[in-house]
Design a protein around this motif. Structure first.
Motif, PDB file in Angstrom:
ATOM      1  N   VAL A 285      -5.780  -7.679  -0.009  1.00  0.00           N
ATOM      2  CA  VAL A 285      -6.268  -8.859  -0.718  1.00  0.00           C
ATOM      3  C   VAL A 285      -5.444  -9.017  -1.990  1.00  0.00           C
ATOM      4  CG1 VAL A 285      -8.194  -9.726  -2.111  1.00  0.00           C
ATOM      5  CG2 VAL A 285      -8.640  -8.840   0.153  1.00  0.00           C
ATOM      6  N   VAL A 286      -5.242 -10.257  -2.434  1.00  0.00           N
ATOM      7  CA  VAL A 286      -4.586 -10.504  -3.719  1.00  0.00           C
ATOM      8  C   VAL A 286      -5.602 -11.180  -4.643  1.00  0.00           C
ATOM      9  CG1 VAL A 286      -2.737 -11.690  -4.945  1.00  0.00           C
ATOM     10  CG2 VAL A 286      -2.298 -10.711  -2.684  1.00  0.00           C
TER      11      VAL A 286
ATOM     12  N   LEU B  32      -2.458  -5.311  -3.796  1.00  0.00           N
ATOM     13  CA  LEU B  32      -2.247  -5.595  -2.387  1.00  0.00           C
ATOM     14  C   LEU B  32      -1.631  -4.378  -1.714  1.00  0.00           C
ATOM     15  CD1 LEU B  32      -2.102  -7.454   0.094  1.00  0.00           C
ATOM     16  CD2 LEU B  32       0.089  -8.312  -0.792  1.00  0.00           C
ATOM     17  N   SER B  33      -2.267  -3.946  -0.623  1.00  0.00           N
ATOM     18  CA  SER B  33      -1.753  -2.809   0.146  1.00  0.00           C
ATOM     19  C   SER B  33      -1.860  -3.153   1.625  1.00  0.00           C
ATOM     20  CB  SER B  33      -2.561  -1.540  -0.174  1.00  0.00           C
ATOM     21  OG  SER B  33      -2.043  -0.425   0.519  1.00  0.00           O
ATOM     22  N   ASP B  34      -0.732  -3.104   2.327  1.00  0.00           N
ATOM     23  CA  ASP B  34      -0.721  -3.406   3.752  1.00  0.00           C
ATOM     24  C   ASP B  34       0.342  -2.568   4.436  1.00  0.00           C
ATOM     25  OD1 ASP B  34       1.655  -4.608   2.976  1.00  0.00           O
ATOM     26  OD2 ASP B  34       0.903  -6.666   3.146  1.00  0.00           O
ATOM     27  N   ASP B  35       0.779  -2.984   5.606  1.00  0.00           N
ATOM     28  CA  ASP B  35       1.772  -2.213   6.355  1.00  0.00           C
ATOM     29  C   ASP B  35       3.104  -2.111   5.617  1.00  0.00           C
ATOM     30  OD1 ASP B  35      -0.060  -1.845   8.362  1.00  0.00           O
ATOM     31  OD2 ASP B  35       0.659  -3.517   9.586  1.00  0.00           O
ATOM     32  N   SER B  36       3.336  -3.030   4.670  1.00  0.00           N
ATOM     33  CA  SER B  36       4.586  -3.005   3.901  1.00  0.00           C
ATOM     34  C   SER B  36       4.490  -2.083   2.688  1.00  0.00           C
ATOM     35  CB  SER B  36       4.953  -4.419   3.438  1.00  0.00           C
ATOM     36  OG  SER B  36       5.152  -5.273   4.549  1.00  0.00           O
ATOM     37  N   GLY B  37       3.311  -1.513   2.454  1.00  0.00           N
ATOM     38  CA  GLY B  37       3.139  -0.610   1.320  1.00  0.00           C
ATOM     39  C   GLY B  37       2.248  -1.207   0.248  1.00  0.00           C
ATOM     40  N   THR B  38       2.190  -0.526  -0.885  1.00  0.00           N
ATOM     41  CA  THR B  38       1.381  -0.958  -2.020  1.00  0.00           C
ATOM     42  C   THR B  38       2.268  -1.638  -3.050  1.00  0.00           C
ATOM     43  OG1 THR B  38      -0.183   0.863  -1.675  1.00  0.00           O
ATOM     44  CG2 THR B  38      -0.203  -0.196  -3.840  1.00  0.00           C
TER      45      THR B  38
ATOM     46  N   GLU C 203      -0.869 -17.695   2.251  1.00  0.00           N
ATOM     47  CA  GLU C 203      -0.609 -16.379   2.820  1.00  0.00           C
ATOM     48  C   GLU C 203      -0.596 -15.337   1.708  1.00  0.00           C
ATOM     49  OE1 GLU C 203      -0.286 -15.642   5.987  1.00  0.00           O
ATOM     50  OE2 GLU C 203      -0.391 -17.697   6.748  1.00  0.00           O
ATOM     51  N   LEU C 204      -0.910 -14.090   2.066  1.00  0.00           N
ATOM     52  CA  LEU C 204      -0.993 -13.023   1.066  1.00  0.00           C
ATOM     53  C   LEU C 204       0.323 -12.853   0.313  1.00  0.00           C
ATOM     54  CD1 LEU C 204      -3.092 -10.251   2.866  1.00  0.00           C
ATOM     55  CD2 LEU C 204      -3.795 -11.737   0.972  1.00  0.00           C
ATOM     56  N   ASP C 205       1.444 -12.904   1.026  1.00  0.00           N
ATOM     57  CA  ASP C 205       2.738 -12.734   0.357  1.00  0.00           C
ATOM     58  C   ASP C 205       2.995 -13.853  -0.649  1.00  0.00           C
ATOM     59  OD1 ASP C 205       3.338 -10.360   1.612  1.00  0.00           O
ATOM     60  OD2 ASP C 205       4.564 -11.273   3.193  1.00  0.00           O
ATOM     61  N   THR C 206       2.536 -15.056  -0.336  1.00  0.00           N
ATOM     62  CA  THR C 206       2.696 -16.184  -1.261  1.00  0.00           C
ATOM     63  C   THR C 206       1.828 -15.983  -2.492  1.00  0.00           C
ATOM     64  OG1 THR C 206       3.202 -17.703   0.561  1.00  0.00           O
ATOM     65  CG2 THR C 206       2.470 -18.679  -1.523  1.00  0.00           C
ATOM     66  N   ARG C 207       0.596 -15.548  -2.294  1.00  0.00           N
ATOM     67  CA  ARG C 207      -0.296 -15.285  -3.420  1.00  0.00           C
ATOM     68  C   ARG C 207       0.280 -14.167  -4.305  1.00  0.00           C
ATOM     69  NH1 ARG C 207      -5.443 -17.340  -2.900  1.00  0.00           N
ATOM     70  NH2 ARG C 207      -6.362 -15.634  -4.089  1.00  0.00           N
ATOM     71  N   GLN C 208       0.846 -13.149  -3.657  1.00  0.00           N
ATOM     72  CA  GLN C 208       1.445 -12.060  -4.424  1.00  0.00           C
ATOM     73  C   GLN C 208       2.664 -12.543  -5.202  1.00  0.00           C
ATOM     74  OE1 GLN C 208       0.254  -8.992  -4.783  1.00  0.00           O
ATOM     75  NE2 GLN C 208       1.948  -8.274  -6.061  1.00  0.00           N
ATOM     76  N   GLU C 209       3.441 -13.423  -4.585  1.00  0.00           N
ATOM     77  CA  GLU C 209       4.597 -14.003  -5.266  1.00  0.00           C
ATOM     78  C   GLU C 209       4.174 -14.728  -6.540  1.00  0.00           C
ATOM     79  OE1 GLU C 209       7.885 -17.598  -4.653  1.00  0.00           O
ATOM     80  OE2 GLU C 209       6.546 -17.039  -3.000  1.00  0.00           O
ATOM     81  N   LEU C 210       3.109 -15.517  -6.449  1.00  0.00           N
ATOM     82  CA  LEU C 210       2.613 -16.237  -7.619  1.00  0.00           C
ATOM     83  C   LEU C 210       2.107 -15.268  -8.687  1.00  0.00           C
ATOM     84  CD1 LEU C 210       0.675 -19.097  -5.795  1.00  0.00           C
ATOM     85  CD2 LEU C 210       2.708 -19.387  -7.227  1.00  0.00           C
ATOM     86  N   LEU C 211       1.436 -14.210  -8.258  1.00  0.00           N
ATOM     87  CA  LEU C 211       0.904 -13.224  -9.206  1.00  0.00           C
ATOM     88  C   LEU C 211       2.021 -12.556  -9.999  1.00  0.00           C
ATOM     89  CD1 LEU C 211      -1.725 -11.764 -10.157  1.00  0.00           C
ATOM     90  CD2 LEU C 211      -1.205 -10.018  -8.431  1.00  0.00           C
ATOM     91  N   GLU C 212       3.172 -12.385  -9.376  1.00  0.00           N
ATOM     92  CA  GLU C 212       4.272 -11.660 -10.014  1.00  0.00           C
ATOM     93  C   GLU C 212       5.130 -12.528 -10.925  1.00  0.00           C
ATOM     94  OE1 GLU C 212       6.514  -9.607  -7.041  1.00  0.00           O
ATOM     95  OE2 GLU C 212       4.800  -8.430  -6.330  1.00  0.00           O
ATOM     96  N   ILE C 213       5.022 -13.861 -10.832  1.00  0.00           N
ATOM     97  CA  ILE C 213       5.825 -14.739 -11.691  1.00  0.00           C
ATOM     98  C   ILE C 213       5.349 -14.595 -13.135  1.00  0.00           C
ATOM     99  CG2 ILE C 213       6.428 -17.136 -12.209  1.00  0.00           C
ATOM    100  CD1 ILE C 213       6.197 -17.711  -9.209  1.00  0.00           C
ATOM    101  N   PRO C 214       6.252 -14.322 -14.082  1.00  0.00           N
ATOM    102  CA  PRO C 214       5.845 -13.922 -15.429  1.00  0.00           C
ATOM    103  C   PRO C 214       5.491 -15.064 -16.393  1.00  0.00           C
ATOM    104  CG  PRO C 214       8.230 -13.809 -15.241  1.00  0.00           C
ATOM    105  CD  PRO C 214       7.712 -14.172 -13.882  1.00  0.00           C
ATOM    106  N   THR C 215       5.595 -16.322 -15.973  1.00  0.00           N
ATOM    107  CA  THR C 215       5.265 -17.426 -16.880  1.00  0.00           C
ATOM    108  C   THR C 215       4.384 -18.446 -16.176  1.00  0.00           C
ATOM    109  OG1 THR C 215       7.174 -18.809 -16.276  1.00  0.00           O
ATOM    110  CG2 THR C 215       7.496 -17.176 -18.038  1.00  0.00           C
ATOM    111  N   GLU C 216       3.539 -19.123 -16.946  1.00  0.00           N
ATOM    112  CA  GLU C 216       2.699 -20.176 -16.381  1.00  0.00           C
ATOM    113  C   GLU C 216       3.566 -21.336 -15.901  1.00  0.00           C
ATOM    114  OE1 GLU C 216      -1.023 -22.205 -15.479  1.00  0.00           O
ATOM    115  OE2 GLU C 216      -0.166 -20.197 -15.416  1.00  0.00           O
TER     116      GLU C 216
END
Length: 221
Positions: free
Chosen positions: A11-12, A46-52, A160-173
């Motif tokens: 989950v993200v 987020l933790s899945d088959d690709s790791g944590t 998708e989870l990867d998209t949500r994770q991508e947004l979480l990692e972007i450092p600026t609003e």
């Protein structure tokens, strides 16, 4: 380096967004009980088959929804603050059965430029997506300084989870809103196209309700 209880999950979680959780593993039941007692937070990554992943979000328990006789819990959490996971600990001197993360809290880089136009574009696109998908409407406030507006919007869309994770990692609003604008534009166009095709398919082979026998095809005499 701060240490917090860690809950790796498929989950993200995003800052400011709610998430219901069903807790059934003994170690995480203990973790949640300790957080309820202390009022502390735990970290979700987020933790899945690709790791944590390295970037996660702290979770604050906003409500204990239900506690079952067998100890299972249903809680409602809200995302609080982004963090970078530097190390995962288990066991050790603390004797905790759950994972503990050594983290550093992440602060957004200073915003540059006026975000008002970008924010309003995203809201308009969100309206299009919701209307095309559900024929509903969006009730969301858009006021400066737009802190975490991107997460508030993203939390309403099942990316998708990867998209949500991508947004979480972007450092600026600003960066998140720019990426979100691209994602929402694609989603709106796709949903509107699908909806138009569905509506067209419903009329194929059927007479219009207002059709009259004396109507001429092609409009000529």
């Amino acid at each position: 380096m701060p240490e917090i209880p860690l809950f790796p999950l498929n989950v993200v979680l995003m800052p400011g967004t709610p998430l219901p959780l069903h807790i059934f593993e003994e170690r995480y039941k203990q973790m949640v009980d300790e957080c309820l007692e202390s009022g502390g937070e735990f970290g979700m990554v987020l933790s899945d088959d690709s790791g944590t992943r390295e970037v996660g979000c702290t979770a604050s328990i906003s409500e204990l929804v239900e506690r079952y006789d067998d100890g299972r819990l249903v809680i409602l959490v809200e995302g609080s603050q982004r963090f970078k996971l530097n190390n995962i600990l288990s066991g050790g001197p603390s004797g905790k059965p759950y994972y503990v993360g050594e983290i550093e809290y992440l602060q957004d880089e200073e915003a540059t430029g006026d975000l008002q136009a970008l924010a309003e574009e995203n809201i308009a696109l969100l309206e299009r997506v919701v209307e095309a998908a559900t024929e509903g409407s969006v009730d969301i406030e858009v006021e400066p300084p737009y802190t975490n507006l991107s997460f508030g919007i993203a939390g309403r869309i099942e990316f998708e989870l990867d998209t949500r994770q991508e947004l979480l990692e972007i450092p600026t609003e600003k960066g998140r809103l720019e990426r979100l604008k691209e994602l929402l534009s694609e989603a709106a166009e796709r949903l509107e196209s699908t909806r138009q095709a569905t509506e067209k398919a419903k009329t194929n082979g059927h007479l219009r309700k207002d059709w009259r026998p004396d109507e001429q095809q092609g409009g000529g005499e």
